[in-house]
Design a protein around this motif. Structure first.
Motif, PDB file in Angstrom:
ATOM      1  N   TYR A  24       0.736  -1.300  -0.102  1.00  0.00           N
ATOM      2  CA  TYR A  24      -0.129   0.014   0.116  1.00  0.00           C
ATOM      3  C   TYR A  24       0.777   1.435   0.128  1.00  0.00           C
ATOM      4  N   ASN A  25       0.293   2.293  -0.375  1.00  0.00           N
ATOM      5  CA  ASN A  25       0.842   3.419  -0.276  1.00  0.00           C
ATOM      6  C   ASN A  25       0.407   3.909   1.124  1.00  0.00           C
ATOM      7  N   GLU A  26       1.456   5.288   0.691  1.00  0.00           N
ATOM      8  CA  GLU A  26       1.403   6.605   2.758  1.00  0.00           C
ATOM      9  C   GLU A  26      -0.375   6.623   2.750  1.00  0.00           C
ATOM     10  N   ASN A  27      -0.826   6.670   1.662  1.00  0.00           N
ATOM     11  CA  ASN A  27      -2.435   6.898   1.609  1.00  0.00           C
ATOM     12  C   ASN A  27      -3.725   5.582   2.004  1.00  0.00           C
ATOM     13  N   LEU A  28      -2.865   4.653   2.289  1.00  0.00           N
ATOM     14  CA  LEU A  28      -3.571   3.369   2.320  1.00  0.00           C
ATOM     15  C   LEU A  28      -4.287   3.256   0.912  1.00  0.00           C
ATOM     16  N   GLU A  29      -3.669   2.983  -0.199  1.00  0.00           N
ATOM     17  CA  GLU A  29      -3.787   2.939  -1.096  1.00  0.00           C
ATOM     18  C   GLU A  29      -3.527   1.116  -1.539  1.00  0.00           C
TER      19      GLU A  29
END
Length: 51
Positions: A24-29
């Motif tokens: 996941y990326n820092e935006n929890l995507e």
């Protein structure tokens, strides 16, 4: 794989098959997934897995 083979797999106790890593990326995507299979797992041998 036949229905009989599938029913035999259902009777097997839980077996370690490997690991699933979710990225996941820092935006929890959700970005990606990585499967790490244990090639010595008995369940893979039953499925005639060939690496």
């Amino acid at each position: 794989m036949t229905n009989d083979s599938l029913s035999q797999l259902a009777l097997i106790a839980p077996t370690y098959l490997g690991e699933l890593v979710l990225v996941y990326n820092e935006n929890l995507e959700f970005i990606d997934e990585n499967w790490l299979l244990d090639i010595d797992s008995s369940i893979l041998a039953l499925l005639n897995f060939k690496a």
